[in-house]
Enzyme design. Structure first.
Site, short mmCIF file in Angstrom:
data_model
loop_
_atom_site.label_atom_id
_atom_site.label_comp_id
_atom_site.label_asym_id
_atom_site.label_seq_id
_atom_site.Cartn_x
_atom_site.Cartn_y
_atom_site.Cartn_z
CG HIS A 15 21.83 57.85 26.87
ND1 HIS A 15 22.80 57.01 26.37
CD2 HIS A 15 21.98 57.82 28.22
CE1 HIS A 15 23.49 56.49 27.37
NE2 HIS A 15 23.02 56.98 28.50
CG ASP A 17 23.43 56.84 22.96
OD1 ASP A 17 22.66 57.79 23.05
OD2 ASP A 17 24.01 56.34 23.94
CB SER A 22 25.54 56.72 30.42
OG SER A 22 24.59 55.76 30.77
#
Length: 837
Positions: free
Chosen positions: A253, A297, A378
């Site tokens: 992402h 992901d 992230s």
């Protein structure tokens, strides 16, 4: 965007040379204009206004989602190249120099991406801040990429200067085109001016004692500048051949299709457990996606360049087994802050998060304050207790204020990423096990083999770029770091000023591997004031040759001010310079946050004496700032010599301000006679004082910028206390209460023009009654002719006329409210606030 090739300003470069050279797999060096101290005129390209308030409103939601990268900037898209912008200069040897300045008002940082970058041999590109304290480059032919793109790391401040050098015998004409310029509106990095507090308080710096067992793995983790204006985290990963291929693991992402322009910053961490800046110069630009898959992901990149050996990179190991871990650790850059480490003391469990196969961690800190994650984390690696990566961060509810039961996160499973999908473009095994050996685990490895005895200077604590003193006697402080495997008990520290004679200090003690210590060096007496550099290095750790000399030394720039170099009296400052501070001014900003700055964008061009330019303090900061009420910020003048001056002495200045609801911002004027060691208060202004006769009182969240002459008020302060003294500085000290912006302009000392001046009653004018019900009376102590203007709070002129000795104005035609009375006489004026009931 609309192309706005508005070369509205010409910048005269006359600022301090600095040796704080940043690296991005570049060759270092100094731009020619700086090395030769040439005063080239550089055109400035002004970026359009950045919609900061809208961005911050969006960030309130974005910052609750770790499945989105942390946004720190706004991208402006341009098409500026060597042909349609900037200026060329032909040097004496036939070589050429191209220069362009990029300005974005109120930017905390600027970073630039090129969509055309192709340089010949011998050509060099530098990018540097307007004060020359931050320089990245030289970028050269070595940085040419197949797609001709290049992303550059951040430079702090509102202005960045590009300088391209091309030799006379270049094999071809270079290509440079700016494609994206990012206005940083909140902290990702602000280098030396950053407050290092954006991450939650429960997060531990990676070099705290609690992170002692993870000193290898931390060297694999990097902060990523994604798409110019966002940040994520990731880690270098080892492969089965252990051949040093620069593979980098992060989250799917985080990818955005511009990975060839990403910038990877390694080793950005405090050297100790305390919050302090770490090296921001260890960067690599550009990468290519090898595999990505939304089912877990995951994204595997290959960096365009192998990180230099001086970065001391570690390639972390991994496990592709689908087996829960007993306990886990995350190393990350939360909210774009320096590197942190978090602990989840409990077993992971399989879970599906947003349709992706993930590991759900145990409660991160379980009330023990051992960390959490945040936006910006992230893509960061999740390690098991064998120090192997088992996943990368996708999202989750944890933060430092999460309630019990909401302190976990979800990491895309490395085991799912390993062989998910039918092609190499969707899975990891083709890249990390290219011979298909069937390996299920692999340990990490050092990119540079470790050595037994290896020390270096991780940073110069003092003096540094923020250091200012009047004392030629300095006491250097440095951070000594043990990069080796042995405990260090002795080392020789060598230091010199401006490349002069070496001084040596023999340190002894006990410094464990991976730890640091602040070392106070003996005093150095400088020969003169001005700009200086200090270079510090180590040698002979434990009495033996250093096993890796690439990390031995560090250099810092600083300045010493000579109070004898005083500005003559009378003195006028109307802030017509292009940058601030300048002309001997300096700013004292204790919280490294919003502070005094240069204002250029008035809606009128007649701010007092300075063509729409002034000094400004934004008490209600534009987006992303963590400004705290009560903070004091100093705008400090040059030195003045009053040895030939007697009483009376006066300091005059204009201010413009509008009160913001009940916020009580204030301004204090003080002076110092000992270079800022102590300050003597001269006068203070409350918010009501500042608003009186100026912009008036606002009743809503309205940002104030003066839009008419009537909003400026001239103030006078008696400074007779400094008569006969030398080495005097004044400070305009703003105390914020998070209210409206305060503007200061046309400062002058003992240069009061003849005209209306209420403080010494040259021309006494009475305005009564106040408040007024039916009429306003005006009278003067002479029969001269005065121009009278009446403005409402919107700055609209609702009445104009003249009067001599006296006159009356009926208030029947005016609405109730606050008005500004402006009286002009012989090019001078006064402003009075009056209330009409």
């Amino acid at each position: 965007m609309t192309k706005n090739y508005l070369f509205t300003a010409i910048l005269l470069i006359v600022i301090l040379i600095s040796s704080n050279i940043f690296s991005q797999i570049n060759e270092g060096g100094v731009p020619i204009s700086i090395a030769t101290n040439s005063n080239n005129f550089i055109p400035v390209y002004n970026l359009p206004e950045t919609p900061v308030d809208d961005l911050i409103a969006e960030d309130i939601q974005r910052d609750s989602e770790k499945s989105l990268p942390y946004r720190f900037g706004y991208n402006h898209y341009v098409a500026l190249n060597l042909h349609n912008s900037g200026t060329w200069t032909t040097l004496a040897n036939g070589s050429k120099l191209w220069q362009l300045a990029i300005y974005s008002e109120d930017a905390k940082s600027i970073n630039i991406t090129f969509d055309k970058y192709h340089l010949p041999e011998g050509a060099k590109l530098f990018i540097y801040s307007s004060d020359k304290k931050e320089i990245i480059g030289a970028f050269t032919k070595r940085n040419n990429q197949q797609d001709q793109k290049l992303g550059c790391t951040l430079v702090h401040g509102e202005m960045s200067i590009l300088e391209y050098y091309e030799p006379a015998n270049a094999e071809f004409t270079g290509q440079l085109q700016l494609w994206r310029v990012t206005h940083g509106y909140r902290s990702l990095q602000n280098y030396a001016i950053k407050a290092y507090g954006d991450a939650g308080s429960c997060n531990n710096n990676v070099n705290c004692p609690i992170g002692g067992a993870w000193q290898d793995q931390k060297r694999s983790v990097a902060c990523i500048v994604v798409g110019g204006n966002e940040s994520c985290t990731g880690a270098m990963v080892n492969d089965v051949p252990q051949d040093g291929t620069p593979y980098f693991l992060t989250a799917n992402h985080c990818t955005d299709g511009t990975e060839s322009t990403w910038v990877f910053r390694f080793n950005w961490e405090s050297a100790t457990c305390l919050n302090a800046n770490g090296p921001t110069n260890q960067t690599v630009s550009g990468s290519a996606v090898k595999a990505k898959n939304a089912n877990s992901d995951v994204a595997l990149l290959q960096l365009n360049s192998v990180p230099p050996s001086s970065y001391n990179i570690y390639y972390s190991g991994w496990s592709n087994l689908d087996v829960p871990a007993d306990s886990t650790v995350c190393i990350h850059h939360p909210s774009g802050d320096i590197k942190k480490i978090s602990f989840a003391p409990g077993a992971t469990s399989s879970s599906v998060y947003s349709s992706a196969m993930c590991w759900k961690t145990a409660q991160w800190f379980d009330g023990l304050l051992n960390g959490a994650t945040e936006p910006g984390s992230s893509g960061s690696p999740l390690f098991d207790m064998q120090h192997r990566i088992i996943g990368q961060l996708y999202g989750g509810p944890s933060n430092c204020s999460s309630p019990a039961g909401q302190r976990h996160d979800f990491y895309g499973k490395f085991s799912s990423s390993w062989d998910s999908g039918a092609t190499a473009a969707t899975r990891l095994k083709d890249w990390l096990d290219p011979q298909n050996t069937g390996a299920t685990t692999i340990n990490g490895m050092n990119a540079v083999p470790p050595v037994a005895n290896n020390t270096g200077i991780a940073g110069v604590v003092s003096p540094n770029s923020s250091f200012t003193s009047c004392d030629l006697n300095i006491t250097p402080e440095v951070t000594l770091f043990n990069y080796g495997n042995n405990t260090i008990t002795s080392v020789t520290i060598t230091y010199s000023i401006d490349g002069g004679a070496n001084n040596t200090y023999n340190w002894s003690g006990s410094l464990a591997p991976g730890s640091s210590q602040i070392v106070l060096l003996p005093n150095v007496l400088l020969s003169n004031a001005g700009a200086h550099t200090i270079t510090v290095s180590t040698s002979m750790p434990n009495g033996l040759p250093d096993g890796n000399t690439t990390n031995d030394s560090n250099t810092s720039s600083f300045s010493i001010t000579d109070p004898n170099q005083s500005v003559s009296i009378p003195f006028v400052e109307d802030f017509t310079m292009q940058t601030f501070p300048n002309n001997g001014w300096r700013v004292l900003n204790p919280d490294n946050n919003t502070t005094w700055a240069f204002q250029t964008s008035f809606t009128v061009s007649n701010a007092p004496g300075s063509s729409g330019k002034s000094l400004r303090y934004r008490n209600k900061p534009a987006g992303g700032s963590t400004l705290v009420a009560g903070q004091l910020d100093y705008a400090i003048t040059p030195f003045y010599n009053f040895t030939g001056q007697g009483s009376p002495l006066n300091l005059y200045f204009y201010h413009a301000y509008a009160k913001y609801n009940n916020s009580n911002d204030s301004l204090i004027i003080s002076f110092t006679k000992d270079c800022g060691i102590s300050w003597t208060r001269l006068k203070g202004f409350s918010a009501d004082d500042l608003a009186l006769n100026s912009g008036g009182n606002t009743t809503s969240n309205t940002s104030f910028i003066p839009s008419a002459d009537s909003m400026w008020v001239r103030d006078s302060i008696d400074i007779s206390a400094v008569a006969g003294l030398s080495g005097i500085q004044f400070a305009f000290i703003n105390r914020t209460d998070l209210g409206n912006s305060l503007f200061i302009d046309r400062i002058n000392i003992n240069d009061n023009p003849v005209g209306i001046n209420e403080s010494n009653n040259l021309y006494q004018i009475s305005i009564f009654p106040n408040p007024a019900n039916s009429e306003i009376n005006f009278s003067a102590n002479n029969s001269d002719n005065y121009q009278l203007n009446l403005f409402n709070v919107l700055g609209e002129n609702v009445y104009s006329g003249r009067f001599t000795a006296s006159t009356k104005i009926s208030t029947n035609k005016f609405s109730k409210g606050i008005y500004i009375v402006e009286i002009n006489y012989k090019n001078n004026k006064i402003n009075k606030r009056i209330v009409i009931n």
